[in-house]
Design a protein around this motif. Structure first.
Motif, PDB file in Angstrom:
ATOM      1  N   THR A  66       8.495 -14.424   8.772  1.00  0.00           N
ATOM      2  CA  THR A  66       7.297 -13.656   9.067  1.00  0.00           C
ATOM      3  C   THR A  66       6.730 -14.076  10.425  1.00  0.00           C
ATOM      4  O   THR A  66       7.116 -15.101  10.987  1.00  0.00           O
ATOM      5  CB  THR A  66       6.191 -13.859   8.006  1.00  0.00           C
ATOM      6  N   ASP A  69       7.985  -4.962  -2.893  1.00  0.00           N
ATOM      7  CA  ASP A  69       9.151  -5.835  -2.962  1.00  0.00           C
ATOM      8  C   ASP A  69       9.227  -6.477  -4.348  1.00  0.00           C
ATOM      9  O   ASP A  69       8.212  -6.958  -4.873  1.00  0.00           O
ATOM     10  CB  ASP A  69       9.080  -6.915  -1.886  1.00  0.00           C
ATOM     11  N   TYR A  98       2.918  -5.319   4.538  1.00  0.00           N
ATOM     12  CA  TYR A  98       4.024  -5.885   5.310  1.00  0.00           C
ATOM     13  C   TYR A  98       4.145  -5.099   6.615  1.00  0.00           C
ATOM     14  O   TYR A  98       4.186  -3.867   6.591  1.00  0.00           O
ATOM     15  CB  TYR A  98       5.347  -5.756   4.556  1.00  0.00           C
ATOM     16  N   ASP A 135       9.380  -3.888   6.469  1.00  0.00           N
ATOM     17  CA  ASP A 135      10.001  -4.034   5.151  1.00  0.00           C
ATOM     18  C   ASP A 135      11.474  -4.365   5.354  1.00  0.00           C
ATOM     19  O   ASP A 135      12.210  -3.572   5.957  1.00  0.00           O
ATOM     20  CB  ASP A 135       9.855  -2.717   4.377  1.00  0.00           C
ATOM     21  N   GLY A 150      15.004  -9.141   0.371  1.00  0.00           N
ATOM     22  CA  GLY A 150      13.556  -9.190   0.479  1.00  0.00           C
ATOM     23  C   GLY A 150      13.048 -10.579   0.816  1.00  0.00           C
ATOM     24  O   GLY A 150      12.085 -10.750   1.567  1.00  0.00           O
ATOM     25  N   LYS A 176       9.895  -9.815   8.030  1.00  0.00           N
ATOM     26  CA  LYS A 176       8.781  -9.040   7.505  1.00  0.00           C
ATOM     27  C   LYS A 176       7.665  -8.809   8.507  1.00  0.00           C
ATOM     28  O   LYS A 176       6.697  -8.102   8.203  1.00  0.00           O
ATOM     29  CB  LYS A 176       8.204  -9.759   6.268  1.00  0.00           C
ATOM     30  N   VAL A 183       2.382 -10.477   7.345  1.00  0.00           N
ATOM     31  CA  VAL A 183       2.154 -10.169   5.929  1.00  0.00           C
ATOM     32  C   VAL A 183       0.705 -10.506   5.613  1.00  0.00           C
ATOM     33  O   VAL A 183       0.202 -11.571   5.988  1.00  0.00           O
ATOM     34  CB  VAL A 183       3.099 -10.974   5.016  1.00  0.00           C
TER      35      VAL A 183
END
Length: 385
Positions: free
Chosen positions: A95, A120, A249, A252, A285, A290, A293
Motif C-alpha cells: 500500500t 476483497d 482502496y 484493487d 488480494g 492497493k 487504503v
C-alpha cells in the motif's frame, strides 16, 4: 435448529463457530502436514516448480518452515498478534498508506455488529481488524460463506482467524431458513453473551462493479433470532449496535479479474469459476498493490427503524458519505466522459500517468467495465446510482 435464542447453548453453534483456544494447538499441528495446503503454497510461491521433480522436496521444506513458525502459538490471541505483524508488513509493501477515521465513535467496552461494503474476500475484514488492533480494541469475528471453505485447510485457517460460517450451500427453503436462523442466533449470542464484535459484508459477494448497496435480506436475517420474542424490530436493531464501515482502496489488485467476470456474465449470462479461483483471489488480494487504503467507522445506528429497508438505507447513507474517493475514481469518471457538471479535481502528471499505466494493463475488451468499477463510487457519492 429450532432451539430458541434464550435456551441455546454454546454447543449449538459448533458447526459454524470459530475455533476456541483449546483447539488451536491441534489445528496448528495438523496444518503443516496438509498436502493440499502445501501444494497451494508451492503454487503461489514457486508456480514454475509446482509440477517439477523438485516439488516433493519443496513441499517438505514448506512443511518444516510452517511448523517452526507456529510452534509458539497456543491461543487465538497469540495468533492475532502473529497476524498483526504480517499485516504491518503487508501494508508497508503493498500500500501507499493506511488510514483510519471514526474510531472515536466506538466504545472499547461495547460489542458491535460492523456492516461494511465488500471489495476483497480476505482484506476487508483484515483491514477492519487491523484498524481496531492498532487502536487497542478487540478484533472481530468474521462472517465467511461456506462456498470459500471447500478445502479443509481453508476451513481451518479461517476458523483459526475468528471466522464463522455462513451456510450458503443449504438446499431447500427449510434448510436455508434453519441455517439463517442459526446464524442469526450466533450473531446475537456473540454480541450479547460473549461480548464479541462481528464483521459482515453488506451483501453476499464482492461488489465487482464498485456499487455499494446493502441487501435488506441481511438485515432481516439479523432479526430472525428474536422474531418470536415479541421484541419490537427497532429494539432488536438497537441492541445489535450496528456500525456501518466504509472500506476504500485506491487500486484493487483484482480489478482486471473482476472486470472480466462482469463482462463475461453480461455476454454469456454466467461465469464459471476455476477450481482454485477463490484461493487465488485471496492470495492476489493480499499480495497485490492497493495504493492508499482507508477504513472509516460510522456512528452506531440510532433511530426508530420501521423495517429492514430503512436500516439498509441508513447503512448505505453512512457508507456513501464515509467512502474516501481517490484520484483513480475521479480519473475513471473523466475517462468515461460521465462527469456532467461535476468538476474533476486537478491531478499532476505523475498521478495521471500511474492511472493510465494501470488502465493500459487491462485488456481492451474489459476497459470500459474497469473504468466503471472505479467511477461508480463517485457517481454513488453524487447520488447518480
Amino acid at each position: 435448529m429450532e432451539t430458541s435464542l434464550m435456551n441455546a447453548s454454546p454447543e449449538a453453534f459448533d458447526a459454524i463457530r470459530p475455533y476456541r483456544d483449546e483447539e488451536v494447538r491441534e489445528v496448528l499441528d495438523r496444518l503443516p502436514q496438509d498436502p493440499e495446503l502445501l501444494r497451494a503454497i508451492l503454487r503461489f510461491k514457486f508456480p514454475r516448480l509446482a509440477d517439477s521433480f523438485l516439488a516433493p522436496a519443496l513441499r517438505w521444506m514448506i512443511s518444516r518452515a510452517l511448523a517452526s513458525r507456529v510452534i509458539r502459538i497456543g491461543s487465538i490471541s497469540d495468533l492475532q498478534v502473529y497476524v498483526g505483524v504480517y499485516m504491518a508488513r503487508m501494508i508497508a509493501t503493498t500500500t501507499r498508506g493506511f488510514t483510519v477515521d471514526g474510531i472515536e465513535h466506538l466504545d472499547k467496552n461495547k460489542s458491535y455488529l460492523f456492516i461494511s461494503n465488500h471489495r476483497d474476500i480476505a482484506m476487508d475484514p483484515a483491514f477492519v481488524n487491523y484498524a481496531l488492533h492498532i487502536n487497542n480494541m478487540d478484533t472481530v469475528r468474521i462472517a465467511i460463506g461456506d462456498n470459500l471453505l471447500k478445502k479443509p485447510y481453508v476451513n481451518d485457517l479461517m476458523r483459526l482467524n475468528k471466522s464463522f460460517i455462513v451456510q450458503r450451500s443449504a438446499k431447500g427453503i427449510r434448510q436455508m431458513m434453519a441455517a439463517f436462523n442459526l446464524l442469526s442466533q450466533y450473531i446475537h449470542h456473540s454480541i450479547k453473551q460473549e461480548h464479541q464484535s462481528i464483521w459482515i459484508a453488506q451483501k453476499e459477494g464482492r461488489a465487482k462493479d464498485g456499487i455499494d448497496h446493502t441487501d435488506p435480506a441481511i438485515i432481516k436475517m439479523f432479526c430472525m433470532a428474536e422474531k418470536k420474542s415479541g421484541k419490537a424490530f427497532a429494539d432488536t436493531i438497537h441492541d445489535l449496535n450496528i456500525v456501518p464501515v466504509a472500506l476504500s482502496y485506491e487500486y484493487d489488485p483484482l480489478d482486471v479479474q473482476k472486470s472480466r467476470e462482469v463482462v463475461q456474465k453480461q455476454k454469456d449470462g454466467h461465469y464459471a469459476k476455476g477450481e482454485f479461483e477463490d484461493i487465488d483471489s485471496i492470495a492476489q488480494g493480499i499480495a497485490g498493490y492497493k495504493g492508499r487504503v482507508h477504513v472509516a467507522f460510522g456512528q452506531p445506528l440510532d433511530g426508530d427503524f420501521e423495517d429492514a429497508d430503512a436500516v439498509a438505507a441508513a447503512v448505505d447513507e453512512q457508507i456513501r458519505r464515509l467512502y474516501r474517493l481517490f484520484p483513480s475514481n475521479y480519473l475513471a469518471l473523466e475517462a468515461l466522459h460521465q462527469e456532467g457538471d461535476f468538476a474533476i479535481p486537478s491531478f499532476d502528471t505523475e498521478v495521471r500517468a500511474a492511472f493510465n499505466e494501470r488502465l493500459a494493463a487491462c485488456p481492451e475488451e474489459y476497459q470500459a467495465q474497469w473504468l466503471a468499477m472505479y467511477a461508480n463510487p463517485v457517481k454513488n457519492f453524487l447520488g447518480r446510482l
